[in-house]
Design an enzyme around this catalytic site. Structure first.
Site, PDB file in Angstrom:
ATOM      1  N   GLY A  16      27.184 -16.475  15.235  1.00 18.04           N
ATOM      2  CA  GLY A  16      26.408 -15.669  14.601  1.00 18.04           C
ATOM      3  C   GLY A  16      26.920 -14.647  14.363  1.00 18.04           C
ATOM      4  N   GLY A  18      27.804 -12.948  11.943  1.00 17.50           N
ATOM      5  CA  GLY A  18      27.449 -12.899  10.740  1.00 17.50           C
ATOM      6  C   GLY A  18      26.148 -12.287  10.700  1.00 17.50           C
ATOM      7  N   LEU A  19      25.467 -13.338  11.320  1.00 15.32           N
ATOM      8  CA  LEU A  19      23.758 -12.602  11.391  1.00 15.32           C
ATOM      9  C   LEU A  19      23.964 -11.676  12.523  1.00 15.32           C
ATOM     10  CD1 LEU A  19      20.399 -13.974  10.512  1.00 15.32           C
ATOM     11  CD2 LEU A  19      21.082 -15.708  12.987  1.00 15.32           C
ATOM     12  N   GLU A 148      45.707 -14.791  14.232  1.00  9.24           N
ATOM     13  CA  GLU A 148      46.323 -13.437  13.170  1.00  9.24           C
ATOM     14  C   GLU A 148      45.146 -12.416  13.112  1.00  9.24           C
ATOM     15  OE1 GLU A 148      44.184 -17.668  11.897  1.00  9.24           O
ATOM     16  OE2 GLU A 148      45.363 -16.963  13.798  1.00  9.24           O
ATOM     17  N   PRO A 189      33.372 -16.266  31.303  1.00  9.56           N
ATOM     18  CA  PRO A 189      34.072 -16.996  30.287  1.00  9.56           C
ATOM     19  C   PRO A 189      34.122 -15.265  29.091  1.00  9.56           C
ATOM     20  CG  PRO A 189      32.995 -18.253  29.850  1.00  9.56           C
ATOM     21  CD  PRO A 189      32.722 -17.782  31.254  1.00  9.56           C
ATOM     22  N   GLN A 191      33.858 -12.102  31.103  1.00 11.13           N
ATOM     23  CA  GLN A 191      34.914 -10.839  31.268  1.00 11.13           C
ATOM     24  C   GLN A 191      35.952 -11.698  30.387  1.00 11.13           C
ATOM     25  OE1 GLN A 191      34.307 -11.728  36.009  1.00 11.13           O
ATOM     26  NE2 GLN A 191      32.540 -12.108  35.867  1.00 11.13           N
ATOM     27  N   CYS A 380      24.759 -24.575 -12.347  1.00 14.41           N
ATOM     28  CA  CYS A 380      25.332 -24.764 -12.001  1.00 14.41           C
ATOM     29  C   CYS A 380      25.912 -26.047 -13.297  1.00 14.41           C
ATOM     30  CB  CYS A 380      26.697 -24.156 -11.734  1.00 14.41           C
ATOM     31  SG  CYS A 380      27.361 -23.539 -12.657  1.00 14.41           S
ATOM     32  N   GLY A 382      24.987 -28.568 -12.140  1.00 11.07           N
ATOM     33  CA  GLY A 382      22.749 -29.485 -12.198  1.00 11.07           C
ATOM     34  C   GLY A 382      22.490 -29.008 -14.166  1.00 11.07           C
ATOM     35  N   HIS A 519      23.871 -18.870 -10.722  1.00  8.17           N
ATOM     36  CA  HIS A 519      23.230 -19.189  -9.440  1.00  8.17           C
ATOM     37  C   HIS A 519      22.248 -18.435  -9.101  1.00  8.17           C
ATOM     38  CE1 HIS A 519      26.096 -22.211  -8.336  1.00  8.17           C
ATOM     39  NE2 HIS A 519      27.440 -21.468  -9.696  1.00  8.17           N
ATOM     40  N   GLU A 521      20.549 -18.442  -6.468  1.00 10.96           N
ATOM     41  CA  GLU A 521      20.077 -18.461  -5.275  1.00 10.96           C
ATOM     42  C   GLU A 521      20.792 -17.236  -4.433  1.00 10.96           C
ATOM     43  OE1 GLU A 521      22.260 -20.560  -6.082  1.00 10.96           O
ATOM     44  OE2 GLU A 521      23.795 -21.031  -5.727  1.00 10.96           O
TER      45      GLU A 521
HETATM   46  N1  GLN Z   1      32.570 -27.573 -12.550  1.00  9.30           N
HETATM   47  C1  GLN Z   1      31.334 -26.771 -12.766  1.00  9.30           C
HETATM   48  C2  GLN Z   1      32.509 -25.824 -14.085  1.00  9.30           C
HETATM   49  O1  GLN Z   1      33.252 -24.865 -13.440  1.00  9.30           O
HETATM   50  C3  GLN Z   1      29.993 -26.060 -12.355  1.00  9.30           C
HETATM   51  C4  GLN Z   1      31.065 -24.609 -11.838  1.00  9.30           C
HETATM   52  C5  GLN Z   1      29.319 -24.946 -10.634  1.00  9.30           C
HETATM   53  O2  GLN Z   1      28.517 -25.582 -10.817  1.00  9.30           O
HETATM   54  N2  GLN Z   1      29.558 -23.441  -9.996  1.00  9.30           N
HETATM   55  O3  GLN Z   1      31.693 -25.066 -15.391  1.00  9.30           O
END
Ligand code: GLN
Length: 547
Positions: A16, A18-19, A148, A189, A191, A380, A382, A519, A521
């Site tokens: 975690g 990043g968190l 790396e 670990p 240390q 998207c 969806g 998107h 979200e």
């Molecule tokens: N595969 C679809 C496209 O490229 C939807 C992409 C997505 O859901 N981010 O348009």
């Protein structure tokens, strides 16, 4: 000029970092400082855009169109600072820049070496925008000792030497394993991990120790002595029920205090933590629960849809309910009746995805939500599949489908209600792509504006008609079918400002049936939930009252 905080990890991965970085960023902000967070990833991929979500989790997209590591999502969710293209880098990108320069002759025939050429490139990256903020937090991916990772550790060592004393701080996150048999937390670990760091010239100022149990005074003193850090800089990081408690929890154990002390900032401005208290209160004291089914393809790994899970939590916080999300593999609905699975849910979400596998099952889920009046949120892919479903089952276009799947199979099987986008407008530039472009270079990526229809459901939800949202896709719903679809009730309520690209569809008369090409979200925050997620959860609550 910024002060720099470098966050490294040891002992094991997935602790975690990043968190912890994001929470520290939020704490510094709570004391009035400006921050920017950055991720330096040692892997050799040029960017995470083409990495499998099964292996790497979600690809987080920034406003300026970079495909980045999901940790940038944490950074944004905790600090509200929009991440940029220049906030994420990988060894692959560093090496490809160095090699490009070498090919151009920029190094005038010199021998190209990790030190100084690669390390210089890393240091240049770290410095970008250093005069814009008070604190720059740079997280190094992986754990100390990874082959790396070495050029990155060497680069931050050099960097701290070049800066005036006291402007760089090193924070190391480790694990204190608990041995149940002897009832002990083990420090060895950690240390070893610090020893490894010191062997490459880095001495941590702060040790952040993940632990399932409180760290006894004796162990703390031992860690301080053997790892050469001050006792009050050995900070305990306990497991939390919700990540959104992290800023408060880290504040309680003195993380921000220790950081400011190490920089010699005293007296430090007092923290304003009301925002995070409110967030924690909403997470920990919900007034009910709703159940959302996420019907998708990458369901084995929760991180593949990290931002969606978080945005649903934020939507729940806004409505003071707990959102329990269950991931369902859409392929099941290609064999079985969705009712057996989906009847128990208050809402259905079909997230983004690539490729044909599982899409017929997602179409079944969309149909189920539409015909049963269950709230449906298509993101998207969806949205593209909700349009396909309406074209097939409402408009009678039985072979409706996406060009994406015909590309994949090499056969023409579908009428393309969703087609391959080859040209679009970005600001005042026209962008053109063709199918032969590099993978990763062919998508419509980053923030684009959209215009919503006055009086539509989404205009009500957004509280306006001009929006900007982040995109990551190649295919678009074809406006050729707009009239046909609108005649059967599917409304195109959001379009690109030039009216060419459908951005949102909705179904008037249905309690909540919305598809978005972007998107949402990615922009949701715990203290500022995305309106679509807030309203989707509200609709789920309404549905839960009905059943
Ligand atoms: N595969 C679809 C496209 O490229 C939807 C992409 C997505 O859901 N981010 O348009």
């Amino acid at each position: 000029m910024a002060r720099f905080i470098f966050i490294t990890g040891g002992v094991v991965s997935s602790l975690g970092k990043g968190l912890a970085s994001a929470a520290l960023g939020a704490l510094l902000q709570s004391r009035g400082y400006s921050v920017r967070l950055r991720k330096l990833d040692p892997y050799l991929n040029v960017d995470p855009g083409t990495m499998s979500p099964f292996e790497h989790g979600e690809v987080f997209v920034t406003d300026d169109g970079a495909e980045t590591d999901l940790d940038l999502g944490h950074y944004e969710r905790f600090t509200g600072v929009a991440a940029r293209n220049t906030d994420s880098i990988s060894s692959g990108r560093i090496y490809s820049t160095v090699l490009e320069k070498e090919r151009r002759g920029d190094y005038l025939g010199k021998t190209i070496q990790v030190i100084p050429h690669v390390t210089n490139e890393i240091k240049d990256f770290i410095r970008i925008g250093e005069d814009e903020v008070d604190f720059m937090l740079c997280e190094i991916g992986g754990t100390v000792g990874d082959i790396e990772g070495l050029p990155f550790f060497e680069a931050i060592r050099q960097f701290s030497q070049e800066k005036p004393r006291g402007e760089c701080l090193f924070m190391h996150l480790t694990l204190l394993p608990y041995l149940a048999a002897s009832g002990e937390l083990k420090t060895k670990p950690t240390q070893h991990s610090v020893k490894e760091l010191r062997s490459i010239g880095l001495a941590p100022d702060i040790l952040l120790c993940r632990s399932e149990h409180p760290i006894p005074e004796k162990e703390r003193a031992k860690l301080a002595l053997f790892c050469n850090v001050r006792a009050d800089c050995v900070i305990e990081a306990r497991d939390l029920k919700s990540i959104y408690e992290a800023p408060l929890a880290y504040h309680d154990v003195g993380l921000d205090r220790a950081v400011l002390d190490a920089f010699g900032i005293s007296p430090a401005p007092k923290p304003q933590l009301v925002k995070w208290q409110d967030v924690a209160d909403k997470v920990y004291h919900p007034d009910g629960e709703v159940h959302v089914a996420i019907v998708g393809k990458y369901t084995q790994l929760g991180d593949a849809y990290k931002s969606i899970a978080e945005a649903l939590t934020h939507g729940g916080m806004h409505n003071r309910v707990k959102v329990t999300a269950e991931w369902i593999d859409s392929e099941i609905f290609e064999r079985e009746d969705p009712a057996a699975y989906l009847d128990q849910f208050n809402a259905i979400l079909v997230p983004g995805g690539f490729g044909e596998r599982g899409t017929e099952g997602m179409i079944k889920a969309a149909e189920f939500a539409r015909t049963r009046g269950i709230p449906y949120f298509g993101i998207c892919l969806g949205m593209q599949l909700a349009v396909t479903e309406a074209a097939r089952n409402l408009a009678g276009l039985k072979d409706a489908g996406s060009e994406e799947f015909d590309h994949e199979s090499g056969q023409k099987r579908f009428t393309h209600v969703v087609y391959h986008l080859k040209e679009w407008v970005e600001g005042n530039r026209t962008i053109q792509r063709d199918a032969t472009d590099d993978k990763g270079g062919t998508m419509r990526l980053g923030a684009y504006n959209a215009t919503l229809t006055e009086g539509s459901q989404v205009a009500g939800i957004y509280g306006g008609t001009a929006i900007s949202e982040r995109h990551r896709h190649r295919f678009e719903v074809d406006t050729k079918f707009r009239e046909l679809l609108e005649d059967v009730g599917l409304v195109f309520s959001g379009m690109s400002p030039d009216g060419k690209l459908p951005e949102i569809i909705e179904l008037p008369g249905h309690p909540w049936y919305i598809g978005v090409q972007f998107h949402p979200e990615l922009k949701s925050k715990p203290f500022d939930p995305h309106p679509l997620f807030a309203d989707f959860v509200r609709a789920a609550m309404e549905h839960s009252r009905l059943v």
